[in-house]
Design a protein around this motif. Structure first.
Motif, mmCIF file in Angstrom:
data_model
loop_
_atom_site.group_PDB
_atom_site.id
_atom_site.type_symbol
_atom_site.label_atom_id
_atom_site.label_comp_id
_atom_site.label_asym_id
_atom_site.label_seq_id
_atom_site.Cartn_x
_atom_site.Cartn_y
_atom_site.Cartn_z
ATOM 1 N N LEU A 121 9.859 26.956 48.281
ATOM 2 C CA LEU A 121 9.096 26.096 47.551
ATOM 3 C C LEU A 121 9.936 24.893 47.362
ATOM 4 O O LEU A 121 9.391 23.876 47.309
ATOM 5 C CB LEU A 121 8.609 26.899 46.448
ATOM 6 N N ALA A 122 11.104 25.174 46.572
ATOM 7 C CA ALA A 122 12.064 24.196 46.353
ATOM 8 C C ALA A 122 12.410 23.380 47.407
ATOM 9 O O ALA A 122 12.404 22.206 47.410
ATOM 10 C CB ALA A 122 13.497 24.896 45.626
ATOM 11 N N GLY A 123 12.734 24.001 48.582
ATOM 12 C CA GLY A 123 13.262 23.279 49.695
ATOM 13 C C GLY A 123 12.139 22.411 50.421
ATOM 14 O O GLY A 123 12.236 21.339 50.726
ATOM 15 N N PHE A 124 10.979 22.960 50.515
ATOM 16 C CA PHE A 124 9.848 22.197 51.016
ATOM 17 C C PHE A 124 9.544 20.847 50.020
ATOM 18 O O PHE A 124 9.544 19.891 50.765
ATOM 19 C CB PHE A 124 8.682 23.057 51.241
ATOM 20 N N ASN A 125 9.504 21.253 48.976
ATOM 21 C CA ASN A 125 9.083 20.108 48.169
ATOM 22 C C ASN A 125 10.313 19.145 47.930
ATOM 23 O O ASN A 125 9.863 17.753 47.475
ATOM 24 C CB ASN A 125 8.976 20.686 46.608
ATOM 25 N N LEU A 126 11.400 19.503 48.416
ATOM 26 C CA LEU A 126 12.653 18.615 48.587
ATOM 27 C C LEU A 126 12.712 17.761 49.711
ATOM 28 O O LEU A 126 13.213 16.868 49.800
ATOM 29 C CB LEU A 126 13.848 19.174 48.057
ATOM 30 N N LEU A 127 11.649 17.838 50.583
ATOM 31 C CA LEU A 127 11.770 17.113 51.755
ATOM 32 C C LEU A 127 11.563 15.658 51.281
ATOM 33 O O LEU A 127 10.732 15.380 50.531
ATOM 34 C CB LEU A 127 10.624 17.392 52.869
ATOM 35 N N PRO A 128 12.185 14.549 52.004
ATOM 36 C CA PRO A 128 12.061 13.240 51.434
ATOM 37 C C PRO A 128 10.901 12.767 52.164
ATOM 38 O O PRO A 128 10.924 11.540 52.697
ATOM 39 C CB PRO A 128 13.252 12.758 51.904
ATOM 40 N N ALA A 129 9.571 13.264 52.031
ATOM 41 C CA ALA A 129 8.619 12.866 52.483
ATOM 42 C C ALA A 129 7.554 12.464 51.278
ATOM 43 O O ALA A 129 6.889 13.638 50.848
ATOM 44 C CB ALA A 129 7.720 13.788 53.482
ATOM 45 N N PHE A 130 7.270 11.451 50.921
ATOM 46 C CA PHE A 130 6.472 11.064 49.877
ATOM 47 C C PHE A 130 5.066 11.610 50.338
ATOM 48 O O PHE A 130 4.703 11.356 51.528
ATOM 49 C CB PHE A 130 6.216 9.356 49.693
ATOM 50 N N PRO A 131 4.005 12.203 49.694
ATOM 51 C CA PRO A 131 4.088 12.370 48.090
ATOM 52 C C PRO A 131 4.750 13.588 47.600
ATOM 53 O O PRO A 131 4.647 13.846 46.636
ATOM 54 C CB PRO A 131 2.480 12.548 47.897
#
Ligand SMILES: [Zn+2]
Length: 350
Positions: free
Chosen positions: A139-149
């Motif tokens: 969850l942390a890793g996926f959300n930290l992808l530098p892909a807005f939003p």
């Protein structure tokens, strides 16, 4: 559905449908015990997702940004802020808070289990904790992808905003988001269906943000002459209402700037003119009798943010815009200017 610390929290119906579907499918293939264990696990993940969103919400409220609500979906949530973070640094803090919560949960599980959660686990309880540990890292890793939003994209935009201003930073972050979404979909097609789904969720949000940023950027460093309404026709103050109506029918441009000795003195909009034409009163009166007064004329070279000073709070709502020889080039309403000035300030805010 519920209100936590004054924040309305709702759970999307698809989450309950997913619970029912998984429960029924697992029950019919693997029995009641497995189905119950699965339900407890899905609920545990749900709690982790909710805590992630509350991380954003608490960070936002502490930064002075009010929350309008949290919605929880099967694979994530959305914490909606009532307005945009005022500075890039604030957005970095708010966006980081969600993944930080998942990393903290993973950290607690690691410590409580004495590091046992990293391996597959030799007991049932440890296997469950291990699964939860890795889920939080994902969850942390996926959300930290530098892909807005995604949160990582917001952190990126916040960092870029402190250097380049909001509009340019958003154009960059949203463009990177588009590329990342397309990559997710392509990799997903070869590897994993869930990545395709994630890409399809990210892409429209990145597109929308990019369009908004491009629209806002149009107003940065703009001059009044560039945002004025130029589709107005100048008519002499002695023109009669009937003559103006004939002119209004003959031209696609319907609003009038009423002139007295080549100086703009009043403004007559099409609805105002036609309301009068439809009434029973004769059209022999001059247009000046029904036109609205104008505020002081604004030179077209005035920056939009400075032009608001030409309007008095209780004075006329519309001003003529004039070039450096005093010829009128159009009109601008106080409301247009306020909006343009807000967007201009927003575009360059750091
Ligand atoms: Zn988040």
């Amino acid at each position: 559905m519920a209100t936590v610390r004054g924040i309305p929290v709702s759970v999307h119906a698809s989450f309950l449908l997913l619970m029912l579907f998984l429960g029924w499918r697992t029950f019919s293939t693997s029995g009641l015990r497995t189905a119950l264990i699965q339900q407890v696990f899905v609920l545990a993940v749900f709690v982790c997702v909710a805590l992630h969103e509350f991380g954003h919400a608490i960070a936002a409220i502490r930064s002075g940004v009010p929350m309008s609500g949290i919605t929880l979906y099967p694979f994530g949530g959305v914490a909606r802020m009532a307005r945009r973070p005022p500075q890039g640094a604030v957005e970095v803090v708010i966006a980081s808070a969600g993944p930080a919560v998942n990393l903290a949960i993973a950290g607690v599980l690691f410590v409580v289990s004495g590091g046992g959660v990293v391996g597959p686990g030799d007991s049932f309880g440890l296997r469950m904790l291990s699964l939860l540990f890795w889920t939080n890292l994902i969850l942390a890793g996926f959300n930290l992808l530098p892909a807005f939003p995604l949160d990582g994209g917001r952190i990126l935009r916040g960092l870029l905003t402190t250097r380049f201003g909001w509009a340019r930073a958003t154009v960059w972050a949203a463009s990177i988001g588009q590329v990342a979404a397309v990559l997710l979909i392509l990799i997903g097609l070869m590897q994993d269906f869930w990545l395709v789904l994630a890409g399809l969720l990210v892409l429209p949000a990145a597109n929308a943000e990019l369009r908004y940023a491009l629209a806002v950027r149009q107003f940065a460093n703009r001059l009044v002459g560039e945002v004025a309404r130029t589709e107005v026709v100048a008519v002499d103050a002695t023109t009669t209402i009937t003559e103006a109506a004939d002119l209004s029918v003959a031209t696609p441009i319907a609003d009038f700037l009423v002139m007295d000795r080549r100086r703009p003195v009043a403004y007559l909009s099409a609805p105002r003119l036609w309301a009068r034409v439809r009434s029973d009163e004769p059209g022999t009166q001059p247009v000046i009798a029904i036109a609205e007064p104008l505020a002081d004329s604004i030179p077209s070279e005035t920056p939009v943010e400075d032009a608001i000073a030409f309007f008095r709070p209780d004075g006329p709502e519309i001003a003529a815009v004039v070039d450096n020889r005093g010829n009128s080039v159009g009109v601008i309403a106080r409301g247009d200017l306020i909006r343009a000035a807000q967007l201009a300030r927003h575009a360059t805010s750091r």
